[in-house]
Design a protein around this motif. Structure first.
Motif, short mmCIF file in Angstrom:
data_model
loop_
_atom_site.label_atom_id
_atom_site.label_comp_id
_atom_site.label_asym_id
_atom_site.label_seq_id
_atom_site.Cartn_x
_atom_site.Cartn_y
_atom_site.Cartn_z
N GLU A 86 -6.09 37.97 -21.75
CA GLU A 86 -5.87 38.52 -20.42
C GLU A 86 -4.66 37.78 -19.83
OE1 GLU A 86 -9.36 39.21 -17.87
OE2 GLU A 86 -10.55 38.64 -19.62
N TYR A 87 -3.48 38.28 -20.14
CA TYR A 87 -2.26 37.57 -19.81
C TYR A 87 -2.07 37.33 -18.32
CZ TYR A 87 -1.17 38.44 -24.71
OH TYR A 87 -1.21 38.48 -26.07
N SER A 88 -2.45 38.29 -17.50
CA SER A 88 -2.28 38.07 -16.05
C SER A 88 -3.16 36.93 -15.58
CB SER A 88 -2.55 39.36 -15.26
OG SER A 88 -3.88 39.76 -15.42
N HIS A 89 -4.35 36.78 -16.16
CA HIS A 89 -5.22 35.66 -15.79
C HIS A 89 -4.61 34.33 -16.22
CE1 HIS A 89 -9.14 38.22 -15.41
NE2 HIS A 89 -8.26 38.49 -14.49
N LEU A 90 -4.00 34.32 -17.39
CA LEU A 90 -3.36 33.08 -17.86
C LEU A 90 -2.20 32.69 -16.94
CD1 LEU A 90 -3.35 33.66 -21.71
CD2 LEU A 90 -4.74 32.02 -20.45
N TYR A 96 -2.25 28.34 -10.47
CA TYR A 96 -3.26 27.51 -9.79
C TYR A 96 -3.01 26.03 -10.09
CZ TYR A 96 -6.50 30.73 -7.55
OH TYR A 96 -7.07 31.62 -6.69
N HIS A 97 -2.73 25.72 -11.36
CA HIS A 97 -2.50 24.32 -11.71
C HIS A 97 -1.22 23.78 -11.08
CE1 HIS A 97 -5.86 23.17 -14.20
NE2 HIS A 97 -5.91 24.45 -14.54
N GLU A 154 12.91 32.70 -17.74
CA GLU A 154 13.77 32.48 -16.57
C GLU A 154 13.10 33.02 -15.30
OE1 GLU A 154 16.50 30.65 -16.45
OE2 GLU A 154 16.55 30.33 -18.62
N ASN A 155 12.49 34.20 -15.40
CA ASN A 155 11.81 34.78 -14.24
C ASN A 155 10.62 33.92 -13.81
OD1 ASN A 155 13.57 36.89 -13.96
ND2 ASN A 155 12.28 38.37 -15.03
N PHE A 156 9.96 33.29 -14.77
CA PHE A 156 8.86 32.39 -14.42
C PHE A 156 9.39 31.23 -13.58
CE2 PHE A 156 5.86 28.97 -14.81
CZ PHE A 156 4.63 29.61 -14.69
N ILE A 157 10.49 30.64 -14.01
CA ILE A 157 11.08 29.51 -13.29
C ILE A 157 11.56 29.96 -11.91
CG2 ILE A 157 12.91 27.77 -13.28
CD1 ILE A 157 10.59 27.37 -15.41
N ILE A 158 12.21 31.11 -11.84
CA ILE A 158 12.68 31.65 -10.56
C ILE A 158 11.51 31.86 -9.61
CG2 ILE A 158 13.64 33.73 -9.45
CD1 ILE A 158 15.48 33.94 -11.98
N THR A 159 10.43 32.40 -10.13
CA THR A 159 9.24 32.64 -9.31
C THR A 159 8.66 31.32 -8.82
OG1 THR A 159 8.76 34.65 -10.58
CG2 THR A 159 6.96 33.75 -9.25
N LEU A 160 8.57 30.34 -9.70
CA LEU A 160 8.07 29.02 -9.32
C LEU A 160 8.96 28.37 -8.26
CD1 LEU A 160 6.26 26.56 -9.54
CD2 LEU A 160 7.50 25.92 -11.62
N GLU A 161 10.27 28.45 -8.44
CA GLU A 161 11.19 27.87 -7.46
C GLU A 161 11.03 28.55 -6.10
OE1 GLU A 161 14.93 26.36 -10.18
OE2 GLU A 161 14.82 28.50 -9.66
N ILE A 175 1.60 35.45 -6.36
CA ILE A 175 2.77 34.97 -7.11
C ILE A 175 2.78 35.59 -8.51
CG2 ILE A 175 3.78 32.90 -8.18
CD1 ILE A 175 4.46 33.31 -5.20
N THR A 176 1.61 35.71 -9.12
CA THR A 176 1.52 36.38 -10.42
C THR A 176 2.00 37.81 -10.31
OG1 THR A 176 -0.30 34.97 -11.15
CG2 THR A 176 -0.05 37.09 -12.28
N ASP A 177 1.59 38.49 -9.25
CA ASP A 177 2.03 39.87 -9.03
C ASP A 177 3.55 39.95 -8.90
OD1 ASP A 177 1.44 42.71 -8.48
OD2 ASP A 177 2.13 42.23 -6.45
N TYR A 178 4.15 39.06 -8.12
CA TYR A 178 5.60 39.02 -7.99
C TYR A 178 6.26 38.81 -9.36
CZ TYR A 178 5.00 38.16 -2.91
OH TYR A 178 4.67 38.23 -1.59
N PHE A 179 5.72 37.84 -10.10
CA PHE A 179 6.28 37.51 -11.41
C PHE A 179 6.24 38.72 -12.35
CE2 PHE A 179 5.34 36.13 -15.79
CZ PHE A 179 6.58 35.63 -16.12
N ILE A 180 5.11 39.38 -12.40
CA ILE A 180 4.98 40.54 -13.29
C ILE A 180 5.95 41.64 -12.86
CG2 ILE A 180 3.41 42.41 -13.98
CD1 ILE A 180 1.15 40.22 -13.95
N LYS A 181 6.11 41.85 -11.57
CA LYS A 181 7.04 42.87 -11.09
C LYS A 181 8.49 42.53 -11.44
CE LYS A 181 4.12 44.66 -7.43
NZ LYS A 181 3.83 44.67 -6.00
#
Length: 183
Positions: A86-90, A96-97, A154-161, A175-181
């Motif tokens: 379940e990738y979105s859960h991961l 969360y962490h 790169e999108n993961f890092i951008i989302t985190l920043e 944030i997960t929703d933003y990242f997936i989009k």
């Protein structure tokens, strides 16, 4: 990891966090970390060889836990019943962490150590990014797979920043929703 090791590493992580609030990463010595953590030099070196290794460990710890096959219910979230497929859960679990470690993440992002941490994070994300792209969890694009995997990281890092700069106001789910989009 046993409780004693976990407690010691948490003290060392806190020592680095405190040091990063008053000194640049380049200026921080192992002694600064020891002074802020209360652990001995031999104890530090039993866990880490360098401060860079310590910094990389912080990132690895988050990802190793999230991608482990045995998850327990935690104080701020429960993904113990989630499938590793379940990738979105991961992704949400990772966020969360990151939010739980926000003091440390903030200190890292405000220091010269950000690049080391981000590079380690991309390395940790590599297999997961490949799985997400290859399984078409992230919508298929008419671009080479390697480019798509790079874009994912790169999108993961951008989302985190973005989230860090916005003081973690959104929930990890949002944030997960933003990242997936973005992908």
């Amino acid at each position: 990891m046993n409780k004693r090791t976990e407690r010691t590493e948490n003290l060392i992580y806190e020592g680095l966090t405190k040091a990063l609030k008053v000194k640049s990463y380049a200026q921080i010595t192992i002694q600064d970390i020891l002074d802020n953590s209360g652990v001995s030099r031999s104890t530090f070196y039993a866990h880490f060889n360098t401060k860079d290794e310590l910094l990389e460990s912080i990132c690895s710890r988050i990802f190793t836990h999230v991608f482990s096959h045995t998850l327990n219910e935690e104080k701020t979230h429960d993904f113990s019943k989630s499938s590793i497929f379940e990738y979105s859960h991961l992704i949400t679990h990772i966020f969360y962490h990151i939010r739980d470690e926000r003091d440390l993440i903030d200190a890292i992002f405000l220091s010269q150590s950000k690049d080391i941490f981000v590079n380690k994070m991309k390395e940790e994300l590599d297999e997961f990014a490949k799985a997400c792209v290859n399984s078409n969890f992230i919508s298929s694009k008419d671009i080479p797979i390697n480019l798509h995997i790079k874009q994912f990281k790169e999108n993961f890092i951008i989302t985190l920043e973005y989230w860090q700069a916005n003081n973690y106001l959104e929930s990890p789910e949002q944030i997960t929703d933003y990242f997936i989009k973005l992908n």
